[in-house]
Design a protein around this motif. Structure first.
Motif, PDB file in Angstrom:
ATOM      1  N   GLY A 198       0.843  -1.201   0.000  1.00 40.69           N
ATOM      2  CA  GLY A 198       0.000   0.000   0.000  1.00 40.69           C
ATOM      3  C   GLY A 198       0.870   1.239   0.000  1.00 40.69           C
ATOM      4  O   GLY A 198       0.673   2.178   0.756  1.00 40.69           O
ATOM      5  N   THR A 199       1.848   1.251  -0.918  1.00 43.32           N
ATOM      6  CA  THR A 199       2.900   2.279  -0.920  1.00 43.32           C
ATOM      7  C   THR A 199       2.409   3.640  -1.384  1.00 43.32           C
ATOM      8  O   THR A 199       3.084   4.645  -1.184  1.00 43.32           O
ATOM      9  N   GLY A 200       1.232   3.699  -2.055  1.00 38.98           N
ATOM     10  CA  GLY A 200       0.791   4.971  -2.654  1.00 38.98           C
ATOM     11  C   GLY A 200       1.748   5.351  -3.766  1.00 38.98           C
ATOM     12  O   GLY A 200       2.024   4.575  -4.674  1.00 38.98           O
ATOM     13  N   HIS A 201       2.345   6.534  -3.675  1.00 35.95           N
ATOM     14  CA  HIS A 201       3.332   6.974  -4.674  1.00 35.95           C
ATOM     15  C   HIS A 201       4.744   6.754  -4.156  1.00 35.95           C
ATOM     16  O   HIS A 201       5.690   7.407  -4.612  1.00 35.95           O
ATOM     17  N   GLY A 202       4.888   5.849  -3.188  1.00 39.24           N
ATOM     18  CA  GLY A 202       6.221   5.544  -2.660  1.00 39.24           C
ATOM     19  C   GLY A 202       6.661   6.540  -1.605  1.00 39.24           C
ATOM     20  O   GLY A 202       7.858   6.682  -1.328  1.00 39.24           O
ATOM     21  N   ARG A 203       5.690   7.184  -0.965  1.00 35.91           N
ATOM     22  CA  ARG A 203       5.961   8.246   0.020  1.00 35.91           C
ATOM     23  C   ARG A 203       7.039   7.845   1.019  1.00 35.91           C
ATOM     24  O   ARG A 203       7.979   8.618   1.269  1.00 35.91           O
ATOM     25  N   VAL A 204       6.941   6.633   1.574  1.00 35.49           N
ATOM     26  CA  VAL A 204       7.850   6.238   2.649  1.00 35.49           C
ATOM     27  C   VAL A 204       9.028   5.414   2.132  1.00 35.49           C
ATOM     28  O   VAL A 204      10.177   5.658   2.514  1.00 35.49           O
ATOM     29  N   ILE A 222      -2.824  -0.741  -5.054  1.00 34.91           N
ATOM     30  CA  ILE A 222      -3.955  -0.976  -5.959  1.00 34.91           C
ATOM     31  C   ILE A 222      -4.289   0.271  -6.770  1.00 34.91           C
ATOM     32  O   ILE A 222      -5.115   0.218  -7.678  1.00 34.91           O
ATOM     33  N   ASP A 223      -3.666   1.397  -6.439  1.00 36.83           N
ATOM     34  CA  ASP A 223      -3.919   2.664  -7.138  1.00 36.83           C
ATOM     35  C   ASP A 223      -3.013   2.705  -8.374  1.00 36.83           C
ATOM     36  O   ASP A 223      -1.802   2.907  -8.262  1.00 36.83           O
ATOM     37  N   PRO A 224      -3.577   2.497  -9.564  1.00 39.03           N
ATOM     38  CA  PRO A 224      -2.718   2.361 -10.744  1.00 39.03           C
ATOM     39  C   PRO A 224      -1.971   3.646 -11.088  1.00 39.03           C
ATOM     40  O   PRO A 224      -0.835   3.593 -11.553  1.00 39.03           O
ATOM     41  N   ASP A 225      -2.580   4.793 -10.847  1.00 39.22           N
ATOM     42  CA  ASP A 225      -1.926   6.068 -11.189  1.00 39.22           C
ATOM     43  C   ASP A 225      -0.687   6.293 -10.337  1.00 39.22           C
ATOM     44  O   ASP A 225       0.391   6.609 -10.845  1.00 39.22           O
ATOM     45  N   ASN A 226      -0.868   6.149  -9.031  1.00 47.86           N
ATOM     46  CA  ASN A 226       0.260   6.405  -8.140  1.00 47.86           C
ATOM     47  C   ASN A 226       1.381   5.397  -8.370  1.00 47.86           C
ATOM     48  O   ASN A 226       2.558   5.760  -8.333  1.00 47.86           O
ATOM     49  N   ILE A 227       1.011   4.141  -8.617  1.00 49.35           N
ATOM     50  CA  ILE A 227       2.072   3.133  -8.782  1.00 49.35           C
ATOM     51  C   ILE A 227       2.805   3.374 -10.111  1.00 49.35           C
ATOM     52  O   ILE A 227       4.027   3.200 -10.194  1.00 49.35           O
ATOM     53  N   ALA A 228       2.080   3.826 -11.132  1.00 48.48           N
ATOM     54  CA  ALA A 228       2.747   4.131 -12.405  1.00 48.48           C
ATOM     55  C   ALA A 228       3.700   5.309 -12.217  1.00 48.48           C
ATOM     56  O   ALA A 228       4.823   5.310 -12.738  1.00 48.48           O
ATOM     57  N   TRP A 229       3.268   6.293 -11.443  1.00 48.01           N
ATOM     58  CA  TRP A 229       4.153   7.436 -11.194  1.00 48.01           C
ATOM     59  C   TRP A 229       5.408   6.962 -10.466  1.00 48.01           C
ATOM     60  O   TRP A 229       6.536   7.300 -10.860  1.00 48.01           O
ATOM     61  N   ALA A 230       5.214   6.182  -9.407  1.00 51.34           N
ATOM     62  CA  ALA A 230       6.361   5.729  -8.610  1.00 51.34           C
ATOM     63  C   ALA A 230       7.323   4.907  -9.472  1.00 51.34           C
ATOM     64  O   ALA A 230       8.549   5.099  -9.408  1.00 51.34           O
ATOM     65  N   ALA A 231       6.762   4.006 -10.293  1.00 51.20           N
ATOM     66  CA  ALA A 231       7.614   3.129 -11.111  1.00 51.20           C
ATOM     67  C   ALA A 231       8.453   3.944 -12.088  1.00 51.20           C
ATOM     68  O   ALA A 231       9.597   3.586 -12.382  1.00 51.20           O
ATOM     69  N   SER A 232       7.926   5.048 -12.584  1.00 54.52           N
ATOM     70  CA  SER A 232       8.688   5.794 -13.584  1.00 54.52           C
ATOM     71  C   SER A 232       9.542   6.911 -12.972  1.00 54.52           C
ATOM     72  O   SER A 232      10.332   7.528 -13.678  1.00 54.52           O
ATOM     73  N   HIS A 233       9.356   7.207 -11.678  1.00 50.72           N
ATOM     74  CA  HIS A 233      10.105   8.331 -11.101  1.00 50.72           C
ATOM     75  C   HIS A 233      11.075   7.960  -9.980  1.00 50.72           C
ATOM     76  O   HIS A 233      11.899   8.793  -9.599  1.00 50.72           O
TER      77      HIS A 233
END
Ligand SMILES: C[S@@+](CC[C@H](N)C(=O)[O-])C[C@H]1O[C@@H](n2cnc3c(N)ncnc32)[C@H](O)[C@@H]1O
Length: 387
Positions: A198-204, A222-233
């Motif tokens: 449940g990392t969100g956008h990888g905040r922690v 499960i949030d596809p937007d945040n996980i896509a952002w985290a994976a690419s950034h």
């Protein structure tokens, strides 16, 4: 520390007596510890200013002090007016004067660490390692850690605050707490792989390396937007979009540590059970799960929205009537899945004890959320039924 509003030190204003049939005294008794929150920082004219709120024990600011590591030259203005906190913490004396401003004189400061660390000392609290971890304020010095975040909407889906200067100090302190508590309970940060469930956008998880974790780092949500952002950034961390229900993509025994900050707090009891089974599967023998739950202190924090009937039901059953949370509307396929769930620490313990050994419960370790430390592999044996 310097007290700008000195008169508050001697006369604690009483909290509002009642709200919708809830009594200030009973709600105050639910909150397990004096709370604090860091709400931001700024840099101007050679001064680093850190702002936030501190709910003093019994509303008495004289029961609060701050300390810093050697070499840090600082001053504190506290207590300052805080009308918003006065409404949220309507049950806590002097919450309307709970703001603080901590000013670091950077010109005079000589300090070599990677971050500024301060401690809030609350009179009457135990001076142990858990309290030290709970009450540490941490602000990274490296400006590079303050760049590369998603926009405000994505930030606020995972965390109440939605600016970088809110997120950075809170998230870096959370990462420090995660690593230190896991270490305390037998996790080796040099070796073990870590999953932020449940990392969100990888905040922690983005701050875990600085916090001392040297093994492989993973994050799932499960949030596809945040996980896509985290994976690419966020390079160096493996992110995977996850399913609403198990199984996850991870292998048996893959992790030495799994942590989930404010994830169980959004899942219905049956869904919690399913994920506990899955977390057990993906943890290595002796592995640690750190999961937060919203119990009594969270009920106190939310009490401005609650009524007598809800509270009586919660107190009687150990779990409150949960309500849908719309933060993930349009992002996940089931609009009933994501919820706001409150359960007492005892209920959370009973739920988790079916799958794990309970190592510890730390009330209010992450703001008003309680932390359960779970260990794989020492499950209580079921008694054989008499024939
Ligand atoms: C309140 S946010 C906290 C996010 C993050 N742990 C943090 O502290 O910044 C809860 C997160 O849990 C995610 N989530 C909820 N159920 C999940 C599940 N079954 N698997 C993975 N992520 C989940 C949500 O999408 C959301 O990003």
């Amino acid at each position: 520390m310097s007290n700008r509003i000195a008169e508050f030190a001697s006369t604690a204003a009483p909290a509002r007596a009642s709200l919708r049939g809830l009594h200030a005294d009973e709600i105050r008794a639910l909150q397990a510890a004096p709370l604090f929150s860091v709400q931001g920082f700024s840099l101007q004219g050679g001064e680093l200013t850190i702002t936030g709120l501190i709910l003093a024990p019994d509303g008495d600011p004289a029961a609060v002090s701050l300390s810093a590591e050697p070499g840090v030259v600082f001053a504190v203005d506290y207590p300052l007016a805080n009308p918003t906190a006065g409404q949220v913490f309507w049950y806590w004396p002097n919450a309307g004067a709970s703001a603080f401003r901590l000013r670091v004189d950077l010109a005079a400061t000589r300090h070599e660490g990677e971050d500024f660390r301060f401690r809030i000392h609350f009179a009457g609290r135990p001076d142990d390692v858990a309290e030290r971890l709970r009450t540490t304020i941490l602000v990274p010095k490296d400006l590079g850690q303050m760049q590369n975040f998603p926009g405000a909407a994505a930030l606020s889906r995972v965390h109440r605050f939605h600016t970088i200067n809110n997120v950075v100090p809170q998230a870096s302190a959370d990462a420090f707490r995660i690593v230190e508590i896991a270490r305390l309970h037998g996790f080796d940060p040099q070796a073990g792989a870590v999953l932020d469930w449940g990392t969100g956008h990888g905040r922690v998880i983005r701050f875990l390396r600085q916090a001392g974790a040297a093994g492989a780092l993973h994050g799932t949500d499960i949030d596809p937007d945040n996980i896509a952002w985290a994976a690419s950034h966020l390079p160096g961390i493996a992110f995977a979009h996850g399913p609403l229900m198990p199984p996850s993509v991870y292998g048996d025994g893959q992790f030495g540590l799994v942590f989930g900050i404010s994830v169980m707090t959004h899942l219905a009891p049956a869904v919690q059970q399913a994920w506990l089974v899955e977390l057990d599967r993906i943890l290595a023998p002796g592995g640690i799960a750190l999961l937060t739950f919203t119990g009594d202190s969270a009920v106190a924090y939310s009490s401005q929205f609650l009524d007598r009937a809800w509270l009586d039901d919660y107190l009687a059953k150990g779990v409150g009537r949960d309500v849908p949370n719309k933060d993930l509307a349009g992002l996940i396929p089931d609009s009933n899945y994501y919820r706001n769930v409150k359960q007492t620490a005892e209920t959370a313990r009973a739920v988790c004890a079916r799958h794990f050994a309970i190592e510890a419960i730390y009330p209010c370790m992450f703001g008003y959320q309680d932390l359960l430390v779970l260990k794989k592999g020492r499950r209580r044996q079921r008694r054989a039924r008499p024939a």
